[in-house]
Design a protein around this motif. Structure first.
Motif, PDB file in Angstrom:
ATOM      1  N   GLN A  98      12.785  97.773 116.943  1.00  0.00           N
ATOM      2  CA  GLN A  98      12.830  96.242 116.864  1.00  0.00           C
ATOM      3  C   GLN A  98      12.764  95.560 118.218  1.00  0.00           C
ATOM      4  OE1 GLN A  98      16.526  94.893 114.934  1.00  0.00           O
ATOM      5  NE2 GLN A  98      15.976  96.109 113.052  1.00  0.00           N
ATOM      6  N   VAL A  99      13.100  96.002 119.173  1.00  0.00           N
ATOM      7  CA  VAL A  99      12.794  95.358 120.443  1.00  0.00           C
ATOM      8  C   VAL A  99      11.276  95.199 120.624  1.00  0.00           C
ATOM      9  CG1 VAL A  99      13.103  95.921 123.020  1.00  0.00           C
ATOM     10  CG2 VAL A  99      15.102  95.867 121.339  1.00  0.00           C
ATOM     11  N   ILE A 100      10.612  96.519 120.496  1.00  0.00           N
ATOM     12  CA  ILE A 100       9.106  96.498 120.780  1.00  0.00           C
ATOM     13  C   ILE A 100       8.487  95.340 119.751  1.00  0.00           C
ATOM     14  CG2 ILE A 100       7.129  97.858 120.916  1.00  0.00           C
ATOM     15  CD1 ILE A 100       8.900 100.254 121.714  1.00  0.00           C
ATOM     16  N   THR A 101       8.667  95.747 118.705  1.00  0.00           N
ATOM     17  CA  THR A 101       8.057  94.749 117.691  1.00  0.00           C
ATOM     18  C   THR A 101       8.193  93.360 117.729  1.00  0.00           C
ATOM     19  OG1 THR A 101       9.613  95.421 115.859  1.00  0.00           O
ATOM     20  CG2 THR A 101       7.865  96.762 115.816  1.00  0.00           C
ATOM     21  N   SER A 102       9.333  93.065 118.064  1.00  0.00           N
ATOM     22  CA  SER A 102       9.954  91.707 118.082  1.00  0.00           C
ATOM     23  C   SER A 102       9.456  90.980 119.244  1.00  0.00           C
ATOM     24  CB  SER A 102      11.495  91.819 118.036  1.00  0.00           C
ATOM     25  OG  SER A 102      12.168  92.214 116.787  1.00  0.00           O
ATOM     26  N   VAL A 208      19.024  92.390 125.448  1.00  0.00           N
ATOM     27  CA  VAL A 208      20.695  92.875 125.322  1.00  0.00           C
ATOM     28  C   VAL A 208      21.236  92.296 124.019  1.00  0.00           C
ATOM     29  CG1 VAL A 208      22.790  92.543 126.358  1.00  0.00           C
ATOM     30  CG2 VAL A 208      20.779  92.882 127.787  1.00  0.00           C
ATOM     31  N   THR A 209      20.908  91.126 123.713  1.00  0.00           N
ATOM     32  CA  THR A 209      21.393  90.435 122.564  1.00  0.00           C
ATOM     33  C   THR A 209      21.262  91.368 121.307  1.00  0.00           C
ATOM     34  OG1 THR A 209      21.922  88.336 123.505  1.00  0.00           O
ATOM     35  CG2 THR A 209      22.042  88.636 121.080  1.00  0.00           C
ATOM     36  N   LEU A 271      33.038  95.356 123.738  1.00  0.00           N
ATOM     37  CA  LEU A 271      33.931  95.142 124.931  1.00  0.00           C
ATOM     38  C   LEU A 271      32.803  94.696 126.161  1.00  0.00           C
ATOM     39  CD1 LEU A 271      37.136  97.066 124.563  1.00  0.00           C
ATOM     40  CD2 LEU A 271      36.883  94.554 124.267  1.00  0.00           C
ATOM     41  N   LEU A 272      31.892  95.576 125.883  1.00  0.00           N
ATOM     42  CA  LEU A 272      31.012  95.816 127.094  1.00  0.00           C
ATOM     43  C   LEU A 272      29.977  94.422 127.026  1.00  0.00           C
ATOM     44  CD1 LEU A 272      29.748  99.287 127.186  1.00  0.00           C
ATOM     45  CD2 LEU A 272      31.167  98.307 128.872  1.00  0.00           C
ATOM     46  N   GLY A 273      29.615  94.064 125.801  1.00  0.00           N
ATOM     47  CA  GLY A 273      28.499  93.136 125.681  1.00  0.00           C
ATOM     48  C   GLY A 273      28.938  91.833 124.925  1.00  0.00           C
ATOM     49  N   ILE A 277      26.829  89.236 122.644  1.00  0.00           N
ATOM     50  CA  ILE A 277      26.948  89.260 120.875  1.00  0.00           C
ATOM     51  C   ILE A 277      27.122  87.962 120.514  1.00  0.00           C
ATOM     52  CG2 ILE A 277      28.511  90.217 119.264  1.00  0.00           C
ATOM     53  CD1 ILE A 277      28.586  93.056 120.757  1.00  0.00           C
ATOM     54  N   VAL A 278      28.335  87.363 121.113  1.00  0.00           N
ATOM     55  CA  VAL A 278      28.828  86.160 120.366  1.00  0.00           C
ATOM     56  C   VAL A 278      27.819  85.078 120.695  1.00  0.00           C
ATOM     57  CG1 VAL A 278      30.493  84.341 120.869  1.00  0.00           C
ATOM     58  CG2 VAL A 278      31.027  86.743 120.826  1.00  0.00           C
ATOM     59  N   GLU A 279      26.996  84.982 121.856  1.00  0.00           N
ATOM     60  CA  GLU A 279      26.004  84.172 122.184  1.00  0.00           C
ATOM     61  C   GLU A 279      24.912  84.243 121.168  1.00  0.00           C
ATOM     62  OE1 GLU A 279      25.166  83.963 126.051  1.00  0.00           O
ATOM     63  OE2 GLU A 279      26.752  82.813 126.714  1.00  0.00           O
ATOM     64  N   GLY A 280      24.363  85.483 120.727  1.00  0.00           N
ATOM     65  CA  GLY A 280      23.573  86.048 119.907  1.00  0.00           C
ATOM     66  C   GLY A 280      23.638  85.323 118.523  1.00  0.00           C
TER      67      GLY A 280
END
Lengths: 288, 293
Positions: A98-102, A208-209, A271-273, A277-280
């Motif tokens: 998904q990261v690559i295609t997107s 990251v998101t 907890l790490l991200g 996550i919330v901003e995404g």
């Protein structure tokens, strides 16, 4: 967490209005925290209870004598190790795909002007509205014809593109000044190099998101692996959990232990991200 | 933005993976489901015979169909409205500069992170007789017994679990919306005498959250129509079909009853309902926005 500009500015610490507000809202907050949080506490208590306590419904409110062995037993009773591995392979592969295609599609839509650009973007975003169940049957037939049922192909390929990811990268790339691209083009770089060497590193927050949200969604996904797998050796963790329930229907202490350890990876990622996550999630709301 | 024609090839290259995958795994299946809905097929035989709208007639004639529609409507309304209302309430609380607000945000968002399977199984246990809710309601003298095995409580119980899971997600969306409201508006409102909380909410906050509400309503509708796993693990559509919603029924028609034509007709119905509702919402909200500006 999202940084929020306070609606009411904090006044002097001991002012009367502030004290009134405190007593008006803090009890509500405590109530909400208990309401949303207590089930988690109760699940953990259940997972540490003895068989007798579970079957008689007399779970102690505090862990007096925790049965840690429940966790070991729940893990050993089924094939969870294999299922965790399957789920990891699926989730990582889908995330990378998904990261690559997107990022590729998002880059073309944001930075290259070509006919039909807008229609194409709408065509991608429209896929977000339609429930997967509407198109699941034809995809099942397709997978069956390809003999992909019960293989990783069926778990990975149909979800290798995500319109949300395209949207996220497009919005991000639109904010990058054009001058940067022109400068790199003058240096003799072709668009492929411009994307991967200049733009993609800059879009790290989007990456990251998308990675976190996709990984969590895949780890938690049920319907697709439910339709496209047949044998326990191909099961993902969520299917394993359902199979566990089928075999040990009322052995709730072990079932709750399994529920807890299956949810741990998601909470670690959160907890790490947390911020990403919330901003995404918030981005889809404010820029949609 | 680079617009030279020699870059069109590059655009095609960049878009190829996404376009091909979307075509194969979204638009082709969409066309196929529409085609299949006017054919009869048992899911196995190579024969798919054209039957016109016969499969739709069969679908509607099933004695369970009315119940499925009723369950779907109740489930969607019953999840969308409370989870949005509670999400908004949580956002308003968590937006105040008070202690505990970070804890409130973290705890109420946590249910969204666990899978529907885990949450569903946990709620089955908590709703069993002698379980948590039986005890809690017992304090008020009510002894509901097993909440999931009872046709009169099962749907409400699944709705409660779903609301618990989604409210925190809506809170995050509303918190983002609240951030976009400039503080000056409240100051200006205070000069005009808008001082108490409810009046401020009614005249400033709620209208300013219009775009957030628009998005929250659409996304919650889309999510609620999709809800399958919670129902599958909690009730299996029962007891006596009291929790069989459209998505559950589609799965049941195709994979339990091998009635693929009817399943395709039901999928088409779901597609139409979701499209009509989404387009309706977009038109309603954009019209409202235009009227105001």
């Amino acid at each position: 967490m999202v940084e929020v500009t306070p609606v009411s500015k904090p006044g002097p610490v001991f002012s009367r209005t502030r004290r009134v507000k405190f007593w008006r809202y803090v009890p509500l907050m405590v109530l909400a925290i208990l309401g949303f949080g207590f089930p988690f506490y109760w699940i953990i208590m259940g997972s540490l209870s003895s068989n007798t306590a579970i079957s008689t419904g007399s779970i102690p409110l505090f862990p007096i004598s925790p049965h840690w062995a429940n966790y070991r037993n729940a893990w050993l009773y089924t094939n969870f190790a294999r299922q965790v591995l399957n789920t990891l392979v699926m989730s990582v592969a889908v995330t990378v795909a998904q990261v690559i295609t997107s990022s590729m599609a998002g880059f073309a839509l944001a930075r290259i002007r070509f006919p039909g650009r807008q229609a194409l973007f709408v065509g991608f975003v429209a896929t977000l509205i339609i429930p997967f169940q509407v198109i699941a049957l034809p995809i099942f037939v397709l997978m069956a014809n390809l003999h992909w049922i019960n293989t990783f192909g069926a778990l990975i390929v149909p979800t290798a593109v995500n319109a949300f990811g395209i949207f996220l990268y497009r919005q991000f790339f639109l904010t990058i000044p054009e001058a940067l691209e022109e400068a790199s083009m003058l240096d003799g770089a072709n668009p492929w190099q411009v994307l991967w060497r200049v733009y993609w590193p800059l879009a790290r927050p989007a990456t990251v998101t998308l990675s976190l949200l996709t990984f969590i969604a895949e780890w938690n996904s049920f319907y697709l692996p439910f339709l496209f797998t047949e044998t326990k050796t191909m099961y993902t963790v969520q299917l394993g959990l359902v199979a566990f329930q089928g075999e040990f229907a009322t052995v709730y202490n072990l079932l709750m232990a399994a529920t807890v350890f299956i949810s741990i990876p998601v909470f670690i990622l959160y907890l790490l991200g947390q911020r990403a996550i919330v901003e995404g999630i918030a981005t889809t709301g404010t820029k949609g | 933005m680079v617009g030279r024609r020699r870059l069109w090839g590059w655009a095609a290259l960049f878009l190829a993976p996404a376009v091909i995958l979307t075509a194969v795994f979204f638009y082709y299946p969409m066309g196929y489901i529409l085609w299949l809905s006017v054919h009869h097929w048992n899911g196995l035989s190579p024969i798919k015979s054209f039957t016109g709208f016969a499969e739709f007639h069969h679908l509607v004639d099933e004695s369970i169909f009315g119940l499925v529609i009723r369950n779907t409507v109740l489930f969607v309304i019953g999840t969308v409205i409370p989870s949005i209302a509670i999400g908004l309430g949580l956002a308003l609380l968590a937006n105040r500069p008070l202690p505990l607000r970070n804890l409130l945000r973290g705890i109420s968002f946590a249910p969204y992170l666990v899978s529907f399977v885990s949450a569903g199984l946990a709620w089955v246990w908590m709703g069993s007789s002698g379980g948590l809710f039986d005890h809690l309601l017992g304090v008020f003298g009510v002894h509901p017994g097993n909440l999931v095995d009872n046709p009169s409580t099962a749907l409400i119980y699944v709705i409660a679990m779903y609301t618990w899971k989604m409210a925190g997600y809506n809170m995050v969306l509303y918190l983002a919306g609240l951030q976009t409201i400039p503080h000056e508006i409240y100051e200006a409102g205070a000069i005009d005498g808008l001082k108490d909380g409810w009046t401020q909410f009614r005249t400033i906050t709620w209208p300013m959250l219009r775009n957030s509400t628009f998005f929250v309503v659409i996304i919650n509708l889309v999510f609620s129509f999709r809800a399958f796993s919670a129902i599958y693990v909690m009730t299996n559509g029962g007891p006596v079909n009291s929790t069989t919603t459209l998505v559950y029924y589609i799965w049941n028609l195709a994979f339990v009853q091998n009635s693929w034509g009817q399943a395709a007709a039901a999928s088409t119905l779901l597609l139409i309902v979701v499209l009509v509702l989404t387009v309706g919402m977009v038109r309603y909200f954009t019209k409202e926005v235009f009227r105001i500006s």
